[in-house]
Motif scaffolding. Structure first.
Motif, short mmCIF file in Angstrom:
data_model
loop_
_atom_site.label_atom_id
_atom_site.label_comp_id
_atom_site.label_asym_id
_atom_site.label_seq_id
_atom_site.Cartn_x
_atom_site.Cartn_y
_atom_site.Cartn_z
N ARG A 159 0.83 -1.21 0.00
CA ARG A 159 0.00 0.00 0.00
C ARG A 159 0.86 1.26 0.00
O ARG A 159 0.50 2.26 -0.62
N GLN A 160 1.99 1.21 0.69
CA GLN A 160 2.91 2.36 0.68
C GLN A 160 3.50 2.56 -0.71
O GLN A 160 3.66 3.69 -1.17
N LEU A 161 3.80 1.46 -1.41
CA LEU A 161 4.32 1.56 -2.78
C LEU A 161 3.29 2.21 -3.69
O LEU A 161 3.60 3.13 -4.45
N LEU A 162 2.05 1.75 -3.62
CA LEU A 162 0.99 2.33 -4.44
C LEU A 162 0.78 3.81 -4.11
O LEU A 162 0.55 4.63 -4.99
N ILE A 214 12.20 8.82 -4.22
CA ILE A 214 13.03 8.20 -3.18
C ILE A 214 12.21 7.18 -2.38
O ILE A 214 12.65 6.06 -2.15
N LEU A 215 11.01 7.58 -1.97
CA LEU A 215 10.14 6.65 -1.24
C LEU A 215 9.75 5.45 -2.10
O LEU A 215 9.72 4.31 -1.62
N TYR A 216 9.47 5.70 -3.37
CA TYR A 216 9.12 4.63 -4.31
C TYR A 216 10.25 3.61 -4.41
O TYR A 216 10.03 2.40 -4.40
N ARG A 217 11.47 4.09 -4.54
CA ARG A 217 12.62 3.17 -4.63
C ARG A 217 12.77 2.34 -3.37
O ARG A 217 13.05 1.15 -3.43
N TRP A 257 10.32 1.47 -1.21
CA TRP A 257 9.25 0.48 -1.14
C TRP A 257 9.36 -0.55 -2.25
O TRP A 257 8.94 -1.70 -2.07
N SER A 258 9.94 -0.20 -3.40
CA SER A 258 10.16 -1.18 -4.46
C SER A 258 11.15 -2.25 -4.01
O SER A 258 10.98 -3.44 -4.29
N VAL A 259 12.20 -1.83 -3.30
CA VAL A 259 13.18 -2.79 -2.78
C VAL A 259 12.55 -3.66 -1.69
O VAL A 259 12.72 -4.88 -1.67
N VAL A 260 11.81 -3.04 -0.80
CA VAL A 260 11.17 -3.78 0.28
C VAL A 260 10.19 -4.83 -0.27
O VAL A 260 10.16 -5.97 0.19
N THR A 261 9.39 -4.44 -1.26
CA THR A 261 8.38 -5.35 -1.80
C THR A 261 8.95 -6.28 -2.86
O THR A 261 8.35 -7.33 -3.12
N GLY A 262 10.06 -5.93 -3.47
CA GLY A 262 10.63 -6.76 -4.53
C GLY A 262 9.78 -6.73 -5.79
O GLY A 262 9.67 -7.73 -6.48
N THR A 263 9.19 -5.58 -6.09
CA THR A 263 8.33 -5.45 -7.26
C THR A 263 8.99 -4.59 -8.33
O THR A 263 9.92 -3.83 -8.05
N ASP A 264 8.48 -4.70 -9.54
CA ASP A 264 8.89 -3.83 -10.64
C ASP A 264 7.61 -3.25 -11.25
O ASP A 264 7.13 -3.70 -12.27
N ILE A 265 7.08 -2.26 -10.56
CA ILE A 265 5.90 -1.54 -11.04
C ILE A 265 6.37 -0.11 -11.31
O ILE A 265 6.74 0.60 -10.39
N PRO A 266 6.37 0.31 -12.58
CA PRO A 266 6.93 1.63 -12.90
C PRO A 266 6.08 2.79 -12.39
O PRO A 266 4.87 2.66 -12.20
N LEU A 267 6.75 3.92 -12.20
CA LEU A 267 6.06 5.13 -11.73
C LEU A 267 5.03 5.65 -12.72
O LEU A 267 4.07 6.27 -12.33
N ASN A 268 5.24 5.41 -14.01
CA ASN A 268 4.32 5.91 -15.02
C ASN A 268 3.30 4.87 -15.47
O ASN A 268 2.76 4.94 -16.56
N CYS A 269 3.03 3.89 -14.61
CA CYS A 269 2.09 2.82 -14.96
C CYS A 269 0.65 3.35 -15.01
O CYS A 269 0.35 4.42 -14.51
#
Length: 171
Positions: free
Chosen positions: A30-33, A59-62, A64-76
Protein backbone atom coordinates in the motif's frame (compact mmCIF):
# COMPACT_ATOMS: atom_id res chain seq x y z
CA UNK A 1 -31.86 -11.31 -1.80
CA UNK A 2 -30.79 -9.65 -5.07
CA UNK A 3 -29.73 -6.50 -3.19
CA UNK A 4 -27.41 -8.49 -0.93
CA UNK A 5 -25.72 -10.09 -3.95
CA UNK A 6 -25.15 -6.77 -5.72
CA UNK A 7 -23.78 -5.18 -2.55
CA UNK A 8 -21.31 -8.04 -2.13
CA UNK A 9 -20.01 -7.71 -5.68
CA UNK A 10 -17.05 -5.43 -6.18
CA UNK A 11 -17.49 -2.88 -8.94
CA UNK A 12 -15.58 -3.25 -12.19
CA UNK A 13 -16.04 0.43 -13.06
CA UNK A 14 -15.93 2.48 -9.84
CA UNK A 15 -12.64 2.39 -7.94
CA UNK A 16 -12.87 1.55 -4.24
CA UNK A 17 -9.99 3.68 -2.95
CA UNK A 18 -10.39 2.33 0.59
CA UNK A 19 -8.79 -0.92 -0.63
CA UNK A 20 -5.49 0.97 -1.04
CA UNK A 21 -5.55 2.83 2.28
CA UNK A 22 -2.73 1.86 4.62
CA UNK A 23 -3.85 1.16 8.18
CA UNK A 24 -0.29 0.97 9.47
CA UNK A 25 3.02 2.39 8.33
CA UNK A 26 4.40 -1.09 7.61
CA UNK A 27 2.12 -2.12 4.77
CA UNK A 28 4.68 -2.18 1.96
CA UNK A 29 2.35 -2.81 -0.99
CA UNK A 30 0.00 0.00 0.00
CA UNK A 31 2.91 2.36 0.68
CA UNK A 32 4.32 1.56 -2.78
CA UNK A 33 0.99 2.33 -4.44
CA UNK A 34 0.73 5.53 -2.41
CA UNK A 35 4.15 6.67 -3.71
CA UNK A 36 3.14 5.90 -7.30
CA UNK A 37 -0.17 7.78 -6.92
CA UNK A 38 1.52 10.78 -5.25
CA UNK A 39 4.26 10.91 -7.89
CA UNK A 40 1.69 10.92 -10.70
CA UNK A 41 -0.38 13.58 -8.93
CA UNK A 42 2.57 15.93 -8.35
CA UNK A 43 3.95 15.38 -11.85
CA UNK A 44 0.63 16.58 -13.28
CA UNK A 45 0.56 19.49 -10.82
CA UNK A 46 3.94 20.75 -12.03
CA UNK A 47 5.75 23.79 -10.71
CA UNK A 48 8.62 23.95 -8.26
CA UNK A 49 6.62 22.30 -5.47
CA UNK A 50 5.55 19.53 -7.81
CA UNK A 51 9.15 18.99 -8.90
CA UNK A 52 10.35 18.75 -5.28
CA UNK A 53 7.55 16.40 -4.19
CA UNK A 54 8.07 14.20 -7.27
CA UNK A 55 11.70 13.78 -6.19
CA UNK A 56 10.64 12.90 -2.66
CA UNK A 57 8.16 10.33 -3.94
CA UNK A 58 10.82 8.82 -6.22
CA UNK A 59 13.03 8.20 -3.18
CA UNK A 60 10.14 6.65 -1.24
CA UNK A 61 9.12 4.63 -4.31
CA UNK A 62 12.62 3.17 -4.63
CA UNK A 63 12.64 2.23 -0.96
CA UNK A 64 9.25 0.48 -1.14
CA UNK A 65 10.16 -1.18 -4.46
CA UNK A 66 13.18 -2.79 -2.78
CA UNK A 67 11.17 -3.78 0.28
CA UNK A 68 8.38 -5.35 -1.80
CA UNK A 69 10.63 -6.76 -4.53
CA UNK A 70 8.33 -5.45 -7.26
CA UNK A 71 8.89 -3.83 -10.64
CA UNK A 72 5.90 -1.54 -11.04
CA UNK A 73 6.93 1.63 -12.90
CA UNK A 74 6.06 5.13 -11.73
CA UNK A 75 4.32 5.91 -15.02
CA UNK A 76 2.09 2.82 -14.96
CA UNK A 77 -1.61 2.93 -15.82
CA UNK A 78 -3.31 1.47 -12.77
CA UNK A 79 -6.80 2.53 -11.74
CA UNK A 80 -7.82 2.69 -8.09
CA UNK A 81 -8.52 -0.09 -5.65
CA UNK A 82 -5.61 -2.37 -6.57
CA UNK A 83 -4.75 -5.00 -3.95
CA UNK A 84 -1.31 -6.61 -3.74
CA UNK A 85 -1.53 -8.96 -0.72
CA UNK A 86 1.93 -10.47 -1.33
CA UNK A 87 3.71 -8.04 -3.67
CA UNK A 88 7.07 -9.77 -4.06
CA UNK A 89 8.12 -10.51 -7.62
CA UNK A 90 5.32 -8.62 -9.39
CA UNK A 91 6.43 -7.19 -12.75
CA UNK A 92 4.15 -4.85 -14.71
CA UNK A 93 5.13 -3.22 -18.01
CA UNK A 94 4.54 0.56 -18.17
CA UNK A 95 2.21 0.26 -21.18
CA UNK A 96 -0.05 -2.33 -19.54
CA UNK A 97 -3.32 -0.96 -18.17
CA UNK A 98 -5.06 -2.33 -15.11
CA UNK A 99 -8.70 -1.57 -14.31
CA UNK A 100 -10.22 -0.70 -10.95
CA UNK A 101 -10.44 -3.03 -7.95
CA UNK A 102 -8.09 -5.73 -9.24
CA UNK A 103 -6.24 -8.26 -7.09
CA UNK A 104 -2.73 -9.39 -8.02
CA UNK A 105 -0.82 -12.02 -6.05
CA UNK A 106 2.95 -12.63 -5.93
CA UNK A 107 5.25 -13.50 -8.84
CA UNK A 108 2.86 -12.20 -11.53
CA UNK A 109 4.27 -10.88 -14.81
CA UNK A 110 2.26 -8.60 -17.10
CA UNK A 111 3.87 -7.60 -20.42
CA UNK A 112 3.37 -4.63 -22.76
CA UNK A 113 -0.03 -3.60 -24.15
CA UNK A 114 -2.09 -5.86 -21.88
CA UNK A 115 -5.52 -4.47 -21.01
CA UNK A 116 -6.97 -5.81 -17.77
CA UNK A 117 -10.59 -4.97 -16.99
CA UNK A 118 -12.14 -4.15 -13.64
CA UNK A 119 -12.23 -6.49 -10.65
CA UNK A 120 -9.92 -9.10 -12.16
CA UNK A 121 -8.22 -11.54 -9.77
CA UNK A 122 -4.80 -12.79 -10.89
CA UNK A 123 -3.42 -15.80 -9.01
CA UNK A 124 0.13 -16.33 -7.78
CA UNK A 125 2.74 -16.97 -10.45
CA UNK A 126 0.47 -16.14 -13.39
CA UNK A 127 2.13 -14.82 -16.53
CA UNK A 128 0.34 -12.69 -19.10
CA UNK A 129 2.87 -12.87 -21.91
CA UNK A 130 1.06 -11.53 -24.97
CA UNK A 131 -0.82 -8.37 -25.79
CA UNK A 132 -4.26 -9.57 -24.66
CA UNK A 133 -7.45 -8.18 -23.17
CA UNK A 134 -8.87 -9.59 -19.96
CA UNK A 135 -12.54 -8.77 -19.34
CA UNK A 136 -14.22 -7.51 -16.18
CA UNK A 137 -14.67 -9.94 -13.27
CA UNK A 138 -12.36 -12.52 -14.87
CA UNK A 139 -10.22 -14.91 -12.85
CA UNK A 140 -6.69 -15.95 -13.80
CA UNK A 141 -5.57 -19.10 -12.00
CA UNK A 142 -2.30 -19.57 -10.18
CA UNK A 143 0.64 -20.25 -12.52
CA UNK A 144 -1.55 -19.77 -15.61
CA UNK A 145 0.23 -18.60 -18.76
CA UNK A 146 -2.25 -16.37 -20.58
CA UNK A 147 -1.69 -16.06 -24.33
CA UNK A 148 -5.24 -15.33 -25.53
CA UNK A 149 -8.06 -12.93 -24.64
CA UNK A 150 -10.17 -13.78 -21.57
CA UNK A 151 -13.85 -12.80 -21.84
CA UNK A 152 -15.64 -11.00 -18.98
CA UNK A 153 -16.54 -13.28 -16.06
CA UNK A 154 -14.48 -16.20 -17.38
CA UNK A 155 -11.76 -18.19 -15.65
CA UNK A 156 -8.41 -18.95 -17.31
CA UNK A 157 -6.23 -21.79 -15.96
CA UNK A 158 -3.34 -23.91 -17.13
CA UNK A 159 -0.24 -23.69 -19.31
CA UNK A 160 -1.14 -22.35 -21.80
CA UNK A 161 -4.28 -20.97 -20.19
CA UNK A 162 -7.59 -22.42 -21.29
CA UNK A 163 -10.89 -20.62 -20.73
CA UNK A 164 -13.37 -22.31 -18.42
CA UNK A 165 -17.09 -21.56 -18.35
CA UNK A 166 -18.18 -18.10 -17.30
CA UNK A 167 -19.23 -17.49 -13.70
CA UNK A 168 -22.97 -17.38 -13.17
CA UNK A 169 -24.81 -15.68 -10.35
CA UNK A 170 -27.42 -17.74 -8.54
CA UNK A 171 -30.31 -15.68 -7.28
Amino acid sequence: MVESITKAMVSATEADWSREQAGNWWEPSRQLLKCIRNYQKWQQQGGILGYFLCGLNIILYRFWSVVTGTDIPLNCQIQGGLLLPHPNGIVIHPSASIGPNCLIFQQVTIVADVKIGGHVDIGAGAKIIRSVTIGDHALIGANAVVTCDVPPGATAVGIPAKILEKKTQEV
